[in-house]
Design a protein around this motif. Structure first.
Motif, PDB file in Angstrom:
ATOM      1  N   ASP A   1      59.170  15.712  62.789  1.00  0.00           N
ATOM      2  CA  ASP A   1      58.062  15.343  61.922  1.00  0.00           C
ATOM      3  C   ASP A   1      56.773  16.126  62.290  1.00  0.00           C
ATOM      4  O   ASP A   1      55.714  15.949  61.648  1.00  0.00           O
ATOM      5  CB  ASP A   1      57.893  13.865  61.486  1.00  0.00           C
ATOM      6  CG  ASP A   1      59.055  13.224  60.982  1.00  0.00           C
ATOM      7  OD1 ASP A   1      59.911  14.096  60.255  1.00  0.00           O
ATOM      8  OD2 ASP A   1      59.205  12.142  61.370  1.00  0.00           O
ATOM      9  N   PHE A   2      56.617  16.690  63.619  1.00  0.00           N
ATOM     10  CA  PHE A   2      55.671  17.302  63.792  1.00  0.00           C
ATOM     11  C   PHE A   2      55.181  18.592  63.200  1.00  0.00           C
ATOM     12  O   PHE A   2      53.888  18.902  62.770  1.00  0.00           O
ATOM     13  CB  PHE A   2      55.613  17.847  65.350  1.00  0.00           C
ATOM     14  CG  PHE A   2      54.351  18.547  65.893  1.00  0.00           C
ATOM     15  CD1 PHE A   2      53.295  17.843  66.032  1.00  0.00           C
ATOM     16  CD2 PHE A   2      54.672  19.902  66.214  1.00  0.00           C
ATOM     17  CE1 PHE A   2      52.179  18.706  66.441  1.00  0.00           C
ATOM     18  CE2 PHE A   2      53.466  20.673  66.486  1.00  0.00           C
ATOM     19  CZ  PHE A   2      52.162  20.120  66.880  1.00  0.00           C
ATOM     20  N   VAL A   3      56.354  19.287  62.627  1.00  0.00           N
ATOM     21  CA  VAL A   3      55.982  20.647  61.532  1.00  0.00           C
ATOM     22  C   VAL A   3      55.933  19.808  60.328  1.00  0.00           C
ATOM     23  O   VAL A   3      56.857  19.788  59.549  1.00  0.00           O
ATOM     24  CB  VAL A   3      57.038  21.441  61.821  1.00  0.00           C
ATOM     25  CG1 VAL A   3      56.985  22.628  61.193  1.00  0.00           C
ATOM     26  CG2 VAL A   3      57.304  21.806  63.241  1.00  0.00           C
ATOM     27  N   ASN A   4      54.706  19.423  59.848  1.00  0.00           N
ATOM     28  CA  ASN A   4      54.414  18.829  58.710  1.00  0.00           C
ATOM     29  C   ASN A   4      54.107  19.726  57.449  1.00  0.00           C
ATOM     30  O   ASN A   4      53.039  19.895  57.005  1.00  0.00           O
ATOM     31  CB  ASN A   4      53.331  17.779  59.048  1.00  0.00           C
ATOM     32  CG  ASN A   4      52.159  18.307  59.270  1.00  0.00           C
ATOM     33  OD1 ASN A   4      52.085  19.521  59.759  1.00  0.00           O
ATOM     34  ND2 ASN A   4      51.093  17.499  59.472  1.00  0.00           N
ATOM     35  N   MET A   5      55.047  20.736  57.469  1.00  0.00           N
ATOM     36  CA  MET A   5      54.660  21.851  56.273  1.00  0.00           C
ATOM     37  C   MET A   5      55.892  21.739  55.160  1.00  0.00           C
ATOM     38  O   MET A   5      56.954  21.310  55.416  1.00  0.00           O
ATOM     39  CB  MET A   5      54.637  23.107  56.985  1.00  0.00           C
ATOM     40  CG  MET A   5      53.323  23.397  57.655  1.00  0.00           C
ATOM     41  SD  MET A   5      53.251  24.986  58.577  1.00  0.00           S
ATOM     42  CE  MET A   5      52.832  26.005  56.954  1.00  0.00           C
ATOM     43  N   GLU A   6      55.626  22.129  54.028  1.00  0.00           N
ATOM     44  CA  GLU A   6      56.546  22.168  52.993  1.00  0.00           C
ATOM     45  C   GLU A   6      57.633  23.351  53.074  1.00  0.00           C
ATOM     46  O   GLU A   6      57.107  24.590  53.373  1.00  0.00           O
ATOM     47  CB  GLU A   6      55.796  22.439  51.590  1.00  0.00           C
ATOM     48  CG  GLU A   6      56.803  22.215  50.566  1.00  0.00           C
ATOM     49  CD  GLU A   6      55.979  22.213  48.993  1.00  0.00           C
ATOM     50  OE1 GLU A   6      56.688  22.681  47.953  1.00  0.00           O
ATOM     51  OE2 GLU A   6      54.899  22.126  49.066  1.00  0.00           O
TER      52      GLU A   6
END
Length: 650
Positions: free
Chosen positions: A478-483
């Motif tokens: 969840d660190f890479v919080n991009m769509e």
């Protein structure tokens, strides 16, 4: 130095020389020198053997007979046998042939170097001629011993034990090796060979005779190598090759085909899936791996080579940062994986960075040493040349060193011509950012060419990012919080089924000058006519004079490759018994069947057009890039000058 002639070692000429060889095996005389009696010892075992050798008291009156020693060994090893044991007999007969070949090489050197003429006028020579006589006799002797030792190894090396460490520990070296005269040279070699055979600790069983003979004559060649720089008048043995009739044995200067000391270089493991874009390059790499695996170690042939689907020299080119080094590693990784599974030897043999020498002739010698392992038929060999423009630069360019010219000379000689031995088990890959800087003769040797252009599409850039950030996501969920986009990651990075998928839109050349030529020819003829291509080649040659018949052969080779552009059935690679371990003729027939099925969906006219356009576009791009770079550099210089003048006048 250029090798420009090949001479046959005729079997009928060796018959008479075998009698002379037999006489040496029956009887030679040698008197030890003082240095031989006081040779250094490195281990206790070697010390005892050297002490034994030094006490052999070789004198001019003592007769040494290798033949009698072999009979003594037979009685000791197999006292109840009437016949000489097979391996003892083989070693003796091989040594007889080796001496005969050595004598033949000596006599041919004598004639070619002018030594025979000097020998005929020996009593009338002046001081300078006497020095030349002595020097040529030493070189003649050394060459004779080299040929003798090399042939012995050529015949026996494969029959020696895999591990020779025990025998090498027993072996204390050759106390001395005489180049004074041919008779003294042979006498010295056979004297110490015989003394070792007579030592009770050296030959304990029948296999030991083969192992010791290999170890001993390896030492002879090593000694010659250490002293060959001191020899004069070597030109007439280094500029030619002598090849034994009905055999693969050939003597080319001081070179040998044995490369046991060549080890596979370590490399980073890379999967094809980790390489983004580069569909053409990945497809070629996959084909290369599969084709090399089809090599038959028993008959030393590759069925794909016979079918026209194997390229021993290829090139990948593109701007920096597009994946050339990764592709090299990916090919090596795949070959290593399969080789480990199938238990076959694999050599990853990249060209070293330290090839160019400051000494005259040094670069050629290093290049020969690098090229020689590629002729080893006992393993699969991948030999990449990364940044190929560094060592294979255009020879006519200003400032190109003599070392580069030497390297190119060797490369050309070993990739096409009398020395270009390729069994279908090795491939050289040139990888470069600057193909236009490569020597034109080198480029003409390259049969397979593909562009390495890296990421080029939206999916390519998405996947390149994904390969990077997924590691972060695995470590810190969840660190890479991009769509995420509406796209399945890496779905566009798969390998193409065939080149038709990649080249299906290749209808016209993309390089402007080639496009114009193509259009003009197309106005007169259609691409389904043979005359169309003859006219096209003629017009291209007017613009690019160095477009030659070799380029046309390369195009023809590329078209032939398309006929074998099919995947090997998955089960053939997963279960080696189905295909890879079959007899050569069976494998060839199986591939022919698949090839026929593949050809049903092909259109020769379309394939030929695609490959011609692909090649001549590539040819013109390489030719134009160097010119365009020079023009752009000159423009920049003018812009800088104008800007400086403008600033100065303010």
């Amino acid at each position: 130095m250029e090798h420009n002639s090949t001479f046959p070692i005729k079997l009928n000429e060796l018959i008479a020389l075998r009698d002379e060889a037999t006489s040496y095996l029956k009887s030679v005389q040698w008197e030890q020198g003082n240095r031989a009696r006081n040779k250094d010892k490195s281990t206790k075992e070697q010390e005892s053997i050297l002490l034994y050798l030094s006490k052999a008291t070789g004198s001019a009156a003592e007769i040494t007979s290798v033949s009698k020693t072999i009979l003594k060994l037979k009685k000791r090893l197999m006292p109840n046998s009437l016949a000489i044991p097979l391996k003892l007999n083989k070693a003796l007969l091989n040594l007889q042939d080796a001496i005969a070949i050595g004598i033949w090489l000596k006599e041919n050197y004598n004639d070619a170097s002018g030594f025979s003429t000097l020998n005929e006028r020996k009593s009338m020579l002046d001081n300078g001629q006497k020095r030349a006589f002595e020097s040529k006799m030493q070189t003649s002797t050394a060459f004779m011993l080299f040929g003798m030792a090399y042939y012995t190894l050529f015949e026996l090396k494969d029959e020696a034990s895999d591990d020779l460490s025990v025998m090498k520990n027993k072996f204390a070296g050759i106390p001395e090796l005489s180049f004074t005269s041919p008779l003294k040279g042979i006498s010295c070699v056979l004297y110490y060979f015989d003394k070792y055979l007579n030592h009770p600790d050296v030959i304990k069983q029948e296999q030991d005779i083969i192992d010791f003979t290999v170890v001993y004559f390896e030492a002879v060649i090593d000694e010659i190598y250490q002293r060959k720089e001191s020899l004069d008048y070597t030109e007439t043995l280094e500029d030619r090759t002598y090849k034994l009739e009905e055999s693969e044995f050939a003597v080319s200067g001081w070179n040998t085909a044995f490369n046991d000391d060549v080890k596979s270089v370590e490399f980073n493991k890379i999967k094809f899936e980790q390489i983004v874009g580069n569909r053409d390059a990945k497809h070629f790499a996959k084909r290369l791996v599969e084709r090399m695996l089809a090599y038959d170690f028993k008959v030393k042939k590759n069925p794909f080579q016979e079918l026209g689907g194997f390229m021993p020299v290829f090139m990948g080119y593109g701007i920096p940062g597009t994946g050339k080094s990764m592709l090299i590693a990916a090919i090596a990784t795949k070959l290593k994986e399969y080789s480990d599974e199938l238990n076959i030897p694999f050599l990853f043999h990249p060209m070293p960075d330290t090839l160019i020498s400051t000494f005259q002739g040094g670069s050629a010698e290093k290049m020969v040493k690098w090229m020689k392992p590629l002729q080893d038929p006992t393993k699969l060999i991948f030999a990449p040349i990364d940044d190929a423009e560094n060592n294979l630069q255009e020879r006519t360019a200003q400032g190109v060193s003599a070392g580069v010219k030497e390297v190119i000379g060797v490369f050309l000689r070993y990739t096409e011509g009398a020395y270009a031995v390729n069994y279908g088990n090795s491939s050289i890959g040139l990888f470069t950012n600057l193909p236009e800087m490569l020597d034109k003769a080198v480029i003409s040797r390259i049969q397979g060419r593909f562009k390495i252009d890296g990421a080029r599409t939206i999916p390519d850039f998405l996947d390149q990012d994904y390969i990077w950030w997924r590691k972060l996501d695995q470590t810190l969920p969840d660190f890479v919080n991009m769509e995420n986009p509406d796209y399945q990651w890496l779905s566009e990075q798969g390998l193409a089924k065939n080149l038709n998928e990649i080249l299906k839109n290749t209808e016209k050349p993309t390089v402007e000058r080639i496009f114009d030529i193509y259009e003009n020819v197309e106005k007169q003829y259609k691409d389904h006519q043979h005359i169309f291509y003859a006219e096209l080649y003629k017009e291209i040659q007017k613009v690019f004079p160095y477009f030659s018949s070799r380029d046309i052969r390369n195009i023809q080779k590329a078209v032939s490759m398309r006929l074998t552009d099919f995947d090997l059935p998955k089960e053939w690679l997963e279960n080696s018994e189905i295909f890879l371990q079959k007899e050569y003729d069976t494998k060839f027939a199986m591939l022919q069947d698949v090839m026929r099925q593949n050809m049903k969906g092909l259109d020769f006219k379309d394939i030929r057009r695609q490959e011609v356009i692909r090649y001549i576009d590539n040819f013109a791009t390489i030719a134009d890039t160097d010119f365009n770079r020079k023009v752009n550099n000159r423009i920049k210089e003018l812009e800088i000058r104008l800007a400086a003048e403008k600033k100065f006048n303010k």
